[in-house]
Structure formats: structure tokens, C-alpha cells
Design an enzyme around this catalytic site. Sequence first.
Site, PDB file in Angstrom:
ATOM      1  N   ALA A   1       0.844  -1.199   0.000  1.00  0.00           N
ATOM      2  CA  ALA A   1       0.000   0.000   0.000  1.00  0.00           C
ATOM      3  C   ALA A   1       0.878   1.246   0.000  1.00  0.00           C
ATOM      4  CB  ALA A   1      -0.877  -0.016   1.247  1.00  0.00           C
TER       5      ALA A   1
ATOM      6  N   GLY B   1       0.763  -5.100   1.009  1.00  0.00           N
ATOM      7  CA  GLY B   1      -0.318  -5.226   0.038  1.00  0.00           C
ATOM      8  C   GLY B   1       0.151  -5.865  -1.259  1.00  0.00           C
TER       9      GLY B   1
ATOM     10  N   GLU C   1      -0.045  -9.344  -0.612  1.00  0.00           N
ATOM     11  CA  GLU C   1      -1.461  -9.709  -0.449  1.00  0.00           C
ATOM     12  C   GLU C   1      -2.143  -9.863  -1.811  1.00  0.00           C
ATOM     13  OE1 GLU C   1      -1.859  -6.553   2.520  1.00  0.00           O
ATOM     14  OE2 GLU C   1      -2.990  -7.975   3.732  1.00  0.00           O
TER      15      GLU C   1
ATOM     16  N   GLU D   1       4.037  -5.015   7.648  1.00  0.00           N
ATOM     17  CA  GLU D   1       3.164  -3.996   8.252  1.00  0.00           C
ATOM     18  C   GLU D   1       3.419  -3.829   9.742  1.00  0.00           C
ATOM     19  OE1 GLU D   1       2.241  -6.323   6.129  1.00  0.00           O
ATOM     20  OE2 GLU D   1       0.745  -5.582   4.704  1.00  0.00           O
TER      21      GLU D   1
END
Length: 683
Positions: free
Chosen positions: A62, A101, A104, A124
Site C-alpha cells: 500500500a 499489500g 497480499e 506492516e
Amino acid sequence: MAVVAVEHRHGVAVLWMQRAPVNALGADLRAELSLALSRANDDPTVLGVVFASALSAFSAGADIKEFGKPPTSPTLRDLIEQMDASAKPLVAAVGGIALGGGFEIALACDARVVTPAANLGLPEVKIGLLPGAGGTQRLPRLIEPAKALAFIATGSPVAGEVAVPDGLADRLADPDCLIDAAVNEVKQFASHPRRKLAMAKTNADSRSAFEQAATTLLKRQPDEPQIEAIVDCVRATYDQTFEDGMKLEREHFTRLMADNRSKSLRYAFFAERSVGQLPATTMAQAETVKSVGIIGGGTMGSGIAMAFASAGIPVVLIETDPDAAQRAVDRIAANYTHSVNRGSISEEMRARNVGMIAPAVDYRELGNVDLVIEAAFEEMEIKREIFGKLVASTKPTAILATNTSYLSVDDIAAASGASGRVIGMHFFSPANIMKLVEVVRGAETSADAVATVLKAARGLGKVPVVVGNCHGFVGNRILARRSEQVDRLLLEGATPEQVDLALTKFGSKLGPCAMGDLAGLDISWRMRRATGRSAPVADALVEAGRLGQKSRKGYYLYGEDGRTPSVDPEALALIESVSRSRGIERRVIPQEEIIDRMILPMINEGARILEEGIADSAKDIDVIWLHGYGFPRWRGGPMFYGQTRGLFDVVARLKALAEATGDVSMRPTSLLESLAASGEAFS
Ligand code: 3HC
């Protein structure tokens, strides 16, 4: 320019992400991926989709810069839901880093094809969060939940060649045929319906291994809310549906994101990347340092020599006589042997690094080096003499740096007659490990010298921060304010144990008294004597032969191993006698006051440093304290802590403390006062 390029290869749509530098999943990348995915699903000629990257990174996850701002559709979660709903198979082709992300997205694919050098991770946790786009729910359904927990809670990535046997990825491919391998993988899936995610493994062994791992983790990191949240989410994979687990993950993610802890860790991430840059307008030329000279083979000199040798840069190590020079090299060799024994470097690397260091006594050996770092005694006369010799024996372009921790770089430079190339490089001990280097810009230091030293330090893997010239520069100058308060607190009634406990409560690993004992109390005592300062308690301890761990007694008493502290009634009696001799009536000092008196004067001094232009920004100060002095990272640094606490409150408290204690040094600076009044931040 588009951040996703679509290629059709053998009936498969390859979505090439190209959002420089690291494919952070910002709004534009998410939107284009979403559109390309819809089109691929709508196109009857497309069998499936490969997620790939045109850059060396697959994706760094992200876009952290967007955190805390209103979300823009499609969010990463929307994109991943769209991937889940895709009728066509999806495969990730990962040739570089796939973090957060980014990983992910790969986890939401039907398969992951990776190169041996790919790097998969969920970091994270390091910014106070947990994976928020399904990582906590998908990974434990892919590998053993206990292993998934360890992977998410450490945040450490693994290489592709490890990821495949560990079950995080499905197939290894050479970088040259990564995309073809991923396209083939899509074709394998094309005739099957897409799988749905169920519960994690339900057998009792798996559950008990998970619970054991969770208990150990929570015991080891008890005060980290993100760890608790990770445990909660991974545990949910045993007894909740995927959809409910996703809801739980979202709740935790949103809560943690708003927490000051995550804000501080995110601030630290960007602050570290912002330091050590010269303004673009400076037009400085950064040369490459290919060889260095080091004056002095003591603890600092040896550590600095190791930092360069480990980076493959040859070092001429100058000592006062051949024996001393050889002793320094032997000590360095022994340190490297220690690393071999620990398994952190190979025997070949040890031999290479030691071979990089040439012991010498004659300054003429420095004739060709690009940079000299002086790490001799902290005495101005010695340094001035050395710099005089250096100017005569080095080439005119060589940069001459001093590792002084508090002497004036300008005074040292003045003796050299070549001030433009004289600079400070203040390393922290042990210099081969600690990342911080204060790069001290003298009044006449050339911009090229600063740029070259910054480049050299970065090449060593250090975090260089440019500071101006003043007593103690930034780090030690702020430390001095804290040390003054520690001495005063002890005089007024606190015990070393109470002071240390207060700082560890604040988040530091070690309190100031334990730290002083570890470093040796005589070091700062000598510096105080040289500069006409005093610290009644610390001085009395040293003068009573209590030098810290090295003499088995300082603020504390040390046992046989010389490291385990215990409260020493003798030390307490000595401290009380110093209070008595000064007519001070000791009192019980609340922990909150102890913390404030240590931390708030640091913020005040930081503000003074900004006023004087010794540091360019509050971020520089924070990075110095994070990397050189163990300030708790989750507080962001002293200046960021001040800001999150509220500068208005900081100012009010400083005024109250100055008033109550009669210590005028705690009165807030005008910068602090004006920021508090206007509600502005340091930045
Ligand atoms: N978001 C925004 N910017 C990022 C970023 C990210 N996730 N990762 C890196 N960047 C930026 C850096 O700030 C830097 O910008 P600059 O050039 O303007 O200073 C640039 O990309 C290059 O980064 P580095 O200088 O750090 O380059 P390196 O090659 O040394 O390291 C890296 C690359 C390993 C990707 C490192 O930057 C890194 O660790 N990034 C953070 C990775 C991370 O924590 N990802 C998880 C994000 S949170 C998430 O995904 C939540 C999700 O679960 C919902």
C-alpha cells in the site's frame, strides 16, 4: 503515463505494473489494475490474468503516504475483492520484492510463480499495523497458522527459493522465463472453477502449536497492540469464516492506523528517507570514495575501519607505532572471527575484509586516499597537529574528516589551512554496527565535501544526517540536557532505579544510569572537566572510584559477570550525602515528573537547535535520536513525540517545571512558544 501496461500473451492478459520506484499501490495503480482486470474478465479471448511488474520491485505494498487520508476508490480491499470475484484464474509473477499489500495481491491469486531472488513479506508490523488486505486470513489458510503467525509478527521477508518449499509460493522460475511460466500456470487453472477459502486446519496439533507460539509472542512483545491484533486475526482462521475474519482484520487495521504508535512509526519510515539530502539548488558534486585513511586504531578508529572494509573499501590505518598499528588490525581480525563464529559472515569474507586494512605509521601512506577520518584523542591540540600533517601528506582533493564528538570542527579546520575540505563525521560506537553518522558541516566546508561524505556514508549502509557545528552537535547537545536533569533528579530525591524505570516505562530499552554504567562514567566526567562543567552526583561517583560496569560499581553494583546490576546501598548513601552537602531536602518524585524532566528539555533543546539552524529540520533531530541514542521508535523521536503530545502542553509543562524547580534552563524557547501559540507543527 499509464501505470499499468497490458500485454496479451498466448491468450493470457499480463498486467505490467510500472509505478516507479517500487509500485506502491497508490490510487492510480489500484484504479488501472481494477480496470485492466475488468476488461480481461469481459474479453472472451482472455483465459486468465498474470500480475507482473515492469520494475525490479513487484510491489512495496500500500502507498503509505495515503494513510490517514480519506480513502479513494477502489481501495486495495476493493481491488482484492474484485480479484476474488474474478471468473478467470489469476497468477502472480514475482521477480522482486512483494511486500505488504503487494504480497497480499499475490496471495489473492490462484498461484504465485517466483524467481529465487524474489522477496516476499508482510512488514506492516514494523509500522505498527497488521496486513489489512487479507494477509492475516489468507496466509494461515495456505501454511500452518503457527508459521503464518511468526511470519506476520516478525515482518521479515523470505527469498523466493525459501518461499516455495515453505508453501508461500508455488513455483520457482528463472528471471528470463518468469512470465512464460506464469502464463503456463494460468493455463493449468483455466479449466477448473476458482477455489474458495475455507477455515484453517482444524486438527488439535495445529491449534496447540499456534496457541503456544501466540503465548510466547505475547510474552516477548507484551506492549505492542499490533502483535495482539495479529494473534487475534490468525486465531480467527480456526473458528471463523473467511468473510468474518476479513471483517475482524479490517477493524484492527482501522484502529491501529489511527493510533499514535503507528503514526510515529510511519513518520520514522519517511524521516529516515528524507535525511542526508542536500537541497537540489546546492549543485554539489558527490565524488566516489574509493579508499580511506583512518587516524587512530582505538575502539572508534577500528570500528570505522571495519565499516569501510566490510563495504569493500581499502583502508590505511595509521597508528603512532608499528606495534600499535598491528594490534589494531589484530583486534579487528578478532572481531571478524567473532562474526564468522556467529555465522554472520563467511571465512572468505573475513579474510577479504581483514586484507582491506593496511596498518601504517607514516602519513605519506595517505598520499592517494580520497578521505581521511581522524579518530584520535578528544584533545584540540592533538587534532590540530594531526590536521596540519594531513594537509601536507594528502592529495589536495582528499576530504579530511574528524570523528570528534563535541570539539569545534571550525577550530580544527582553522589549523589546517584547508577548511573547505575539513568536515566532521561523528560515528557512534560500535561504529561498524551503529547506523548513525552526524555529518558536521563547518562554516567553510565545501558543498562538494558534504555531498561526497553523504554518498560515502550511505554506501556503508549508514544513515547520515547533516548538522551544523556547535558543542556536541545535535545528538550529544540534546543528551547533555537530559543528563543534567538526571543529575538534578538524583540530587532532589530520585534513585537511579527510579530514573531508569521511568525511562524504560517511556519506551527506552535502557535507562540513563544503566547506560552511563555501561559506557563508563569516567568518559563524560573527563569531558565535563575539559569543558569546565560539573554534575554533582555523577562526579561524586567517579571520584569515589565508581566508573560503572568496568569497575563493577557505578550507579549500581555489578555481580561476578560485571553486567547484572543490583541496587547498591553504598551508591544511594553517596548520592544522599551529595544532596545533604548542598542543603537539598530530598523528596519522592512522581514517575510522571521524572519522565517529563528527562524528555521535555530535550524537545526544548531541539527547538533551540532549529532556531540556530544547527539542524535543518525536526526530522533530522528525530532520526539522530532514533539511530544514535535508542529513542523508542514507536514515539517517532523527541520532536515528533512533542508534536503528538501537543506543543501547547509541552510549553505549559516546561513553564510549570521551570517554576517549580527554579531551573531556568527548562523555560521554553521562543520557537516552542510561538508554535504552541499558533498551533503549528515543527515541519
Ligand atoms: N509507500 C509509499 N512509498 C514507499 C513505499 C510504500 N509502501 N515503499 C517505499 N516507498 C518510497 C520510499 O519512501 C522512497 O521514496 P523517496 O525516493 O521519495 O525517498 C522510495 O519509495 C524508495 O524506497 P527506499 O528508498 O526505501 O528504497 P529501497 O530500495 O532501499 O527499499 C523497500 C525499498 C524495501 C520497498 C522499502 O522502501 C520498504 O521497506 N518499504 C516499505 C514496505 C512496507 O512497509 N510495505 C507495507 C506497506 S503497508 C501495507 O501494505 C498495508 C496493507 O496490508 C493494506
